[in-house]
Design a protein around this motif. Structure first.
Motif, PDB file in Angstrom:
ATOM      1  N   SER B 125     162.645  66.421   1.395  1.00 19.74           N
ATOM      2  CA  SER B 125     163.429  66.674   0.174  1.00 19.74           C
ATOM      3  C   SER B 125     164.086  68.045   0.149  1.00 19.74           C
ATOM      4  O   SER B 125     163.772  68.874  -0.705  1.00 19.74           O
ATOM      5  N   LYS B 127     166.640  70.961  -0.647  1.00 19.09           N
ATOM      6  CA  LYS B 127     167.543  71.230  -1.766  1.00 19.09           C
ATOM      7  C   LYS B 127     168.082  72.640  -1.578  1.00 19.09           C
ATOM      8  O   LYS B 127     167.305  73.582  -1.443  1.00 19.09           O
ATOM      9  N   GLN B 140     160.200  70.518   0.097  1.00 17.22           N
ATOM     10  CA  GLN B 140     158.849  70.012  -0.113  1.00 17.22           C
ATOM     11  C   GLN B 140     158.223  69.907   1.277  1.00 17.22           C
ATOM     12  O   GLN B 140     158.836  69.334   2.180  1.00 17.22           O
ATOM     13  N   GLU B 157     157.245  48.341  13.774  1.00 14.49           N
ATOM     14  CA  GLU B 157     158.364  47.448  14.109  1.00 14.49           C
ATOM     15  C   GLU B 157     157.845  46.043  14.402  1.00 14.49           C
ATOM     16  O   GLU B 157     158.579  45.078  14.324  1.00 14.49           O
ATOM     17  N   LYS B 184     155.656  53.404  22.232  1.00 10.72           N
ATOM     18  CA  LYS B 184     154.744  53.031  23.320  1.00 10.72           C
ATOM     19  C   LYS B 184     153.919  54.253  23.678  1.00 10.72           C
ATOM     20  O   LYS B 184     154.351  55.382  23.446  1.00 10.72           O
ATOM     21  N   THR B 229     147.674  44.340  11.439  1.00 13.41           N
ATOM     22  CA  THR B 229     148.523  44.855  10.363  1.00 13.41           C
ATOM     23  C   THR B 229     149.905  44.252  10.517  1.00 13.41           C
ATOM     24  O   THR B 229     150.479  44.267  11.606  1.00 13.41           O
ATOM     25  N   MET B 231     153.891  43.466  10.344  1.00 12.08           N
ATOM     26  CA  MET B 231     155.063  44.312  10.564  1.00 12.08           C
ATOM     27  C   MET B 231     155.631  44.736   9.212  1.00 12.08           C
ATOM     28  O   MET B 231     155.468  44.029   8.218  1.00 12.08           O
ATOM     29  N   ASN B 237     148.494  52.407   7.477  1.00 13.81           N
ATOM     30  CA  ASN B 237     147.718  51.226   7.086  1.00 13.81           C
ATOM     31  C   ASN B 237     146.668  50.916   8.139  1.00 13.81           C
ATOM     32  O   ASN B 237     145.513  50.609   7.822  1.00 13.81           O
ATOM     33  N   LEU B 240     143.938  53.553   7.978  1.00 13.57           N
ATOM     34  CA  LEU B 240     143.068  53.407   6.810  1.00 13.57           C
ATOM     35  C   LEU B 240     142.157  52.194   6.952  1.00 13.57           C
ATOM     36  O   LEU B 240     140.998  52.227   6.545  1.00 13.57           O
ATOM     37  N   ASP B 241     142.678  51.104   7.551  1.00 10.45           N
ATOM     38  CA  ASP B 241     141.836  49.923   7.786  1.00 10.45           C
ATOM     39  C   ASP B 241     140.707  50.259   8.761  1.00 10.45           C
ATOM     40  O   ASP B 241     139.566  49.852   8.571  1.00 10.45           O
TER      41      ASP B 241
END
Lengths: 106, 440
Positions: B125, B127, B140, B157, B184, B229, B231, B237, B240-241
């Motif tokens: 962000s 500015k 930020q 992807e 990869k 997970t 796509m 994710n 965290l899993d």
């Protein structure tokens, strides 16, 4: 006074958080989702699993076929190589089950 | 007297921050090359001259916020006085993938600066502002989790699969080793999503720590089932899993390394050392506010899960501790239920239930401490406050949940913490006794 740009910035920053909240909403979290896949090999009838590839993964040769359990009531003809099937899951694709034929035409 | 050893310097730093009248706070931003060496540095010094490689920019203002989460933990905002446009968001200036390391520190008694790292960040962000008398750039800063959770990078992807019985930590390391150019695995440090070696807990590497799945003993550092997970999800994710399998703490630490800590160790916060003691008479302590949030208090936590063979698993932790103000006997049974497919054994559900109970039963007493700036405090550590306003002057211990530090020289620091004194002794009720047998 906040400007339009500041509002845009805040919205951009909040978006992932809001998406996360929606994802974690009990209703959305428990909803069953479905994703289309194509059968890659004949099913393993003793382990009740079948190797599939999800549709966009078909274009990537590096992605190996993934093994998912299948619905025992699915007609055997629907699990032949090249058939399109639906994988149902809730919360995460780790729970996926090959549920039914996805060769629908409306 | 010159302070030569790191110990002497750290002790001197502690003396300096304890006396904010003497302290000169410092802020430094190191701009890193792709291989994490330092390219150039800017700080709060506005006396640079034109024509130098590091431009005339200096840090004018900003704040650093740290909060104890699984995921994004550190964020900062920073405003540069950008007189020569060196800090515009443009290619060859600041652009995608540029990392900065933020330091806060103080001038020691021998006149040398002493810096403590506060995190490694990416820019977000941007500015820029232009007024007749100033030109500023405001950014930020987001910690390196932003390269995993899709904020700046990290969308999948394709479908991402971690096979059953894979080492969880190797799988996490594998994600960090992916190239940002083709997703990869790569050994090129500068191409990796994160080249810094992560710090993993060795708690689960103990061969005796096993779970029994379908009669087979599986070590706790291995995935009990395939984690897939979809796509459009993110690498975060997947992380965290994987982290949920061991019910750990995951996030980037102040040195910029991904850190996974076991929550099983975390249960005994009382035994952690105190990293700062506040008293009414100390100059560092400006005040304290206690916030009560009764709506978020739960004293009964039920966690449901699903084992790999499809059976239902679960556990229930109840606060029946008579010394706790929020025990079931005092306020009734306030139940919190969560079901997640990632919990796969009763033992793991019990660990999670206990961990949730510990947090959810104390939320009603979170404190916000306002104090002078100090830079060695970290989330998930203990501070203590001598409550001279209460009878018998008790010393209350608090677990740091969030920290906010101003980057300018002036300004107070805020610490949000929860009381650890109130952590009850949870009573664990096995699933089959209570949830299925109806014996409460």
């Amino acid at each position: 006074m906040a400007t339009y740009n500041e509002a845009e910035t805040i919205m951009r920053q909040l978006k992932p958080i809001i998406n996360k909240c929606i994802e974690n909403h009990p209703l959305v979290k428990s909803a069953i989702k479905a994703q289309k896949a194509v059968v890659q090999a004949a099913p393993d009838t003793s382990a009740h699993t079948v190797a599939i590839k999800f549709l966009p993964d078909l274009f990537n040769a590096d992605i190996a076929p993934m093994t998912f359990p299948y619905n025992p009531n699915i007609p055997t003809g629907d699990l032949t190589v090249g058939k399109t099937v639906f994988v149902w899951y809730y919360q995460s694709l780790s729970n996926g089950v090959v549920m039914q034929n996805a060769d629908w035409s409306i | 007297m010159a302070l030569l050893t790191p110990q002497d310097r750290y002790l001197d730093y502690l003396k300096i921050v304890a006396d904010p009248d003497r302290m000169v706070p410092l802020t430094k931003l190191e701009f890193l090359n792709p291989n994490d060496t330092v390219a150039y540095v800017i700080d709060g010094n506005y006396k640079r001259r034109y024509g130098y490689f590091d431009s005339r920019a200096f840090i004018q203002d900003g704040a650093l916020n740290i909060s104890l989460n699984n995921g994004q933990r550190r964020a900062a905002s920073v405003r540069f006085e950008n007189l020569d446009n060196a800090f515009d968001f443009a290619i060859n200036k600041l652009w995608f993938g540029r990392r900065v390391r933020l330091f806060k520190g103080a001038v020691l008694s021998d006149g040398t600066p002493y810096y403590i790292p506060q995190g490694v960040f990416y820019f977000n962000s941007p500015k820029t502002g232009w007024k007749p008398n100033s030109r500023t750039a405001e950014y930020q800063l987001v910690d390196k989790w932003a390269y995993l959770d899709g904020t700046l990078f990290g969308n999948l992807e394709n479908t991402y699969e971690v096979k059953s019985r894979t080492n969880i930590f190797a799988a996490m390391q594998g994600i960090l080793n992916l190239s940002i150019y083709d997703h990869k695995a790569t050994s090129d440090y500068t191409k990796k999503i994160d080249g810094i070696t992560p710090v993993f807990t060795d708690y689960y590497n103990d061969p005796k720590k096993v779970v029994v799945i379908n009669g087979e003993e599986v070590q706790m550092n291995l995935t009990p089932k395939t984690v897939t997970t979809a796509m459009g999800g993110t690498y975060a994710n997947v992380m965290l899993d994987l982290n949920a399998i061991i019910a750990g703490w995951i996030g980037y630490d102040s040195t910029g390394a991904l850190r996974v800590d076991a929550s099983a160790d975390d249960i005994e916060d009382n035994k952690k050392p105190v990293i700062w003691s506040f008293t009414e008479n100390s100059k560092t302590f400006f005040g304290l506010e206690e916030t009560a949030n009764p709506a978020q208090v739960y004293n009964d936590v039920i966690i449901w899960g699903e084992s790999v063979d499809g059976a239902i698993v679960g556990a229930r932790a109840v606060n029946e501790d008579p010394t706790s103000d929020t025990s079931v006997n005092r306020i009734g049974r306030k139940t919190f239920v969560e079901s997640s497919e990632i919990n796969y054994t009763n033992k793991q559900c019990a660990a999670l239930a206990e961990w949730y109970l510990k947090r959810k039963t104390v939320l009603q007493k979170s404190v916000t401490i306002s104090c002078s700036q100090m830079f060695h405090l970290r989330e998930n550590n203990i501070i203590s406050v001598l409550r001279s306003d209460k009878p018998n002057n008790p010393i209350e211990k608090h677990l740091i949940q969030a920290i906010s530090i101003p980057l300018s020289q002036k300004g107070a620091m805020q610490i949000t913490a929860t009381s650890v004194q109130d952590y009850p002794t949870p009573k664990l009720i096995p699933l089959d006794e209570n949830l299925l047998g109806g014996n409460s």
